[in-house]
Design a protein around this motif. Structure first.
Motif, PDB file in Angstrom:
ATOM      1  N   ASP A  71      34.596  50.161  36.909  1.00 39.34           N
ATOM      2  CA  ASP A  71      34.594  50.056  35.443  1.00 39.34           C
ATOM      3  C   ASP A  71      35.954  49.623  34.922  1.00 39.34           C
ATOM      4  O   ASP A  71      36.062  48.949  33.900  1.00 39.34           O
ATOM      5  CB  ASP A  71      34.113  51.352  34.779  1.00 39.34           C
ATOM      6  N   PRO A 101      32.847  48.700  29.339  1.00 38.39           N
ATOM      7  CA  PRO A 101      32.272  49.364  30.515  1.00 38.39           C
ATOM      8  C   PRO A 101      33.001  50.648  30.895  1.00 38.39           C
ATOM      9  O   PRO A 101      32.553  51.365  31.792  1.00 38.39           O
ATOM     10  CB  PRO A 101      32.435  48.327  31.633  1.00 38.39           C
ATOM     11  N   ALA A 161      31.838  54.171  32.806  1.00 35.82           N
ATOM     12  CA  ALA A 161      30.667  54.027  33.679  1.00 35.82           C
ATOM     13  C   ALA A 161      30.958  54.508  35.086  1.00 35.82           C
ATOM     14  O   ALA A 161      30.035  54.769  35.861  1.00 35.82           O
ATOM     15  CB  ALA A 161      30.198  52.570  33.708  1.00 35.82           C
ATOM     16  N   GLY A 180      28.411  57.045  36.110  1.00 39.01           N
ATOM     17  CA  GLY A 180      29.079  57.863  35.107  1.00 39.01           C
ATOM     18  C   GLY A 180      29.839  58.994  35.772  1.00 39.01           C
ATOM     19  O   GLY A 180      30.289  58.875  36.910  1.00 39.01           O
ATOM     20  N   PRO A 231      33.320  57.753  26.390  1.00 37.69           N
ATOM     21  CA  PRO A 231      33.410  56.286  26.428  1.00 37.69           C
ATOM     22  C   PRO A 231      33.370  55.640  25.054  1.00 37.69           C
ATOM     23  O   PRO A 231      33.851  54.508  24.888  1.00 37.69           O
ATOM     24  CB  PRO A 231      32.209  55.878  27.287  1.00 37.69           C
ATOM     25  N   ARG A 237      30.017  50.605  23.349  1.00 41.92           N
ATOM     26  CA  ARG A 237      30.191  50.969  24.751  1.00 41.92           C
ATOM     27  C   ARG A 237      28.874  50.697  25.476  1.00 41.92           C
ATOM     28  O   ARG A 237      27.842  50.456  24.879  1.00 41.92           O
ATOM     29  CB  ARG A 237      30.598  52.430  24.896  1.00 41.92           C
ATOM     30  N   PHE A 238      28.952  50.713  26.793  1.00 45.85           N
ATOM     31  CA  PHE A 238      27.800  50.416  27.632  1.00 45.85           C
ATOM     32  C   PHE A 238      26.643  51.396  27.380  1.00 45.85           C
ATOM     33  O   PHE A 238      26.854  52.538  26.962  1.00 45.85           O
ATOM     34  CB  PHE A 238      28.195  50.483  29.108  1.00 45.85           C
ATOM     35  N   ASN A 294      24.115  51.530  29.990  1.00 50.17           N
ATOM     36  CA  ASN A 294      23.633  51.848  31.325  1.00 50.17           C
ATOM     37  C   ASN A 294      24.780  51.660  32.303  1.00 50.17           C
ATOM     38  O   ASN A 294      25.331  50.552  32.416  1.00 50.17           O
ATOM     39  CB  ASN A 294      22.452  50.932  31.682  1.00 50.17           C
ATOM     40  N   SER A 295      25.153  52.711  33.012  1.00 52.89           N
ATOM     41  CA  SER A 295      26.338  52.652  33.870  1.00 52.89           C
ATOM     42  C   SER A 295      26.180  51.658  35.014  1.00 52.89           C
ATOM     43  O   SER A 295      27.148  50.992  35.407  1.00 52.89           O
ATOM     44  CB  SER A 295      26.654  54.039  34.426  1.00 52.89           C
ATOM     45  N   ALA A 322      26.658  48.289  33.562  1.00 50.11           N
ATOM     46  CA  ALA A 322      28.031  48.099  33.078  1.00 50.11           C
ATOM     47  C   ALA A 322      28.959  47.608  34.175  1.00 50.11           C
ATOM     48  O   ALA A 322      29.796  46.728  33.946  1.00 50.11           O
ATOM     49  CB  ALA A 322      28.557  49.410  32.489  1.00 50.11           C
ATOM     50  N   VAL A 323      28.836  48.164  35.387  1.00 50.95           N
ATOM     51  CA  VAL A 323      29.772  47.783  36.443  1.00 50.95           C
ATOM     52  C   VAL A 323      29.321  46.556  37.222  1.00 50.95           C
ATOM     53  O   VAL A 323      30.136  45.916  37.901  1.00 50.95           O
ATOM     54  CB  VAL A 323      30.010  48.957  37.421  1.00 50.95           C
TER      55      VAL A 323
END
Length: 462
Positions: free
Chosen positions: A111, A194, A197, A202, A209, A221-222, A224-225, A228-229
């Motif tokens: 992240d 991100p 995440a 997470g 976040p 912010r994101f 879904n973790s 996001a990455v």
């Protein structure tokens, strides 16, 4: 050699592994963005109680010193610094001790890197958009200065109909306006943080976040973790927007090459924006325009390379994503240089409007006007097209000048022959968005308004 993962492994990593996987040689340019992300992360850790007030202040101070060392060139890289993110964390830990070792709390390089690259792309795309707007402003000024000068409009690189020079220049300006739109759209979609995440899922720690997103100036912010990455859509979109811009620079470059050739003679380059030959003393070469053509191909390669990298990756993070940076960095650098060089070239180029007019005044350039004259008098267009095409063929076969043939044709006559007079056809383009004087004056006003609005979109801090 200490690494971020040394606790799990027995012994040092192989030199070949470090040589092949290290990215410090190119991702060092993300240092300001990594430090910005780290500052936001530290403030958040302090806010949620994972760092004491004193610890947060100590780590922030270490980040300030690290930033200063990087800016001054005094930063000492270590053999274990595989990327800029590792190097910064190492130095902060050296400076802040135990507090510095808490910097990475609740954070993964996954992240962390995605955040830094988004910050970089947001900033650079805005700067390039501002440069594009400056190039558009040059095109607008040259269009206004061109007045009623005209040249042949081409299809298939064959002379088609006369158009105002201003109209032709603004054709490139409107294409660049779409590039500005694409840059803005890409920035809007990447405006998601991100940070928080983690590696993939997470954290069990009480991270915030939303706070770090706000601290860094992200719109959100994101959600879904995993996404996001693993998301590099923003890098691919940025590359596409930059590549399309490079294609438009290439097209402008191709016309400059043609216009400044002795065969056309429509323009001459300023000495400051041309090169010479190492062997041929008489040469004056349009290298900027030629490189604009070539670098478009380079950017197309960058884009397709990244898309090929992304197309088969399973969720979430894979080290393949390290390959997102070099093509994006290269595209940013090459497009910025190209836009600025083309702005200088276009601001200083000298137009030979007499040569342009001479080429545009060939009688056959008014062939469509002759057909439309017949249409205006009630004849179906296909019939008119055939009649005028026949007269053009007879003229080319040596039966007489087109003007004489038109004058002698009872369906056309002297009034139609007057349409062939130099400078007349271009004045007859009256439709909105067309190439005639009235339409172009209105177009210039709209283009000026558009430039003002786009400049406001990309003001510093926007």
């Amino acid at each position: 050699m200490s690494t971020l993962w040394h606790g799990r492994f027995d012994g040092d990593p192989a030199g070949e592994l470090m040589a092949y996987t290290a990215s410090i040689g190119f991702d060092v340019r993300l240092a300001p963005d990594d430090i910005a992300g780290s500052r936001a992360h530290v403030r958040m850790l302090g806010r949620v109680g994972l760092l004491s007030e004193a610890e947060a202040a100590e780590v922030l101070g270490a980040l300030d010193q690290t930033e200063a060392e990087l800016a001054s060139g005094d930063f000492a890289f270590a053999p274990g610094d595989e990327d800029i993110h590792t190097a910064i964390e190492r130095r902060v830990t050296e400076l802040a001790g135990v507090a510095g070792a808490r910097l990475h709390t609740g954070r993964s390089r996954n992240d962390q890197v995605a955040t830094a690259l988004r910050l970089f792309a947001k900033r650079e795309l805005a700067a390039i958009a501002a440069d594009v707007i400056a190039l558009q402003q040059v095109l607008l000024e040259r269009a206004i200065g061109a007045g009623n000068a005209y040249l042949p409009g081409y299809t298939h690189l064959q002379r088609a109909q006369p158009v105002l020079l201003a109209h032709h220049l603004l054709a490139h300006g409107w294409a660049l306006a779409r590039d500005v739109d694409r840059l803005a759209d890409a920035r809007a979609r990447m405006d998601v943080s991100p940070l928080g995440a983690g590696a993939v899922a997470g954290s069990s720690l009480p991270l915030d976040p939303d706070m770090t997103a706000a601290e860094l100036g992200f719109a959100a912010r994101f959600e879904n973790s995993i996404d996001a990455v693993s998301d590099r859509d923003f890098a691919a979109e940025s590359l596409f927007a930059l590549t399309m811009l490079a294609v438009h620079l290439s097209r402008l470059g191709e016309e400059i090459v043609f216009w400044t050739s002795e065969e056309a003679g429509f323009a001459a380059l300023d000495d400051a924006y041309a090169t010479g030959s190492s062997m041929l003393p008489q040469k004056k070469n349009p290298d900027i325009a030629e490189l604009a053509r070539a670098k478009a191909g380079r950017l197309i390669g960058n884009l397709t390379g990244l898309l090929a990298t992304l197309k088969g990756l399973p969720l979430a993070y894979n080290r393949d994503l390290q390959e997102d940076k070099e093509p994006l960095f290269d595209a940013v650098d090459q497009v910025r240089l190209g836009v600025r060089a083309m702005a200088g070239l276009m601001s200083t180029i000298a137009f030979n409007t007499e040569a342009m007019a001479a080429a545009a005044d060939a009688p056959t350039a008014a062939a469509t006007d002759l057909a439309e004259h017949l249409v205006a008098n009630g004849m179906p267009f296909r019939d008119a097209h055939a009649i005028v095409g026949g007269l053009v063929r007879r003229s080319l076969d040596g039966e007489g000048s087109l003007a004489d043939l038109v004058r002698g044709d009872p369906r056309l006559g002297a009034a139609a022959a007057e349409l062939l007079a130099p400078g007349v056809p271009v004045t007859r383009r009256t439709t909105p968005g067309g190439a005639g004087p009235h339409s172009v004056r209105a177009q210039i006003a709209r283009f000026r308004t558009r430039l003002t609005a786009d400049a406001d979109r990309f003001e510093p801090g926007s």
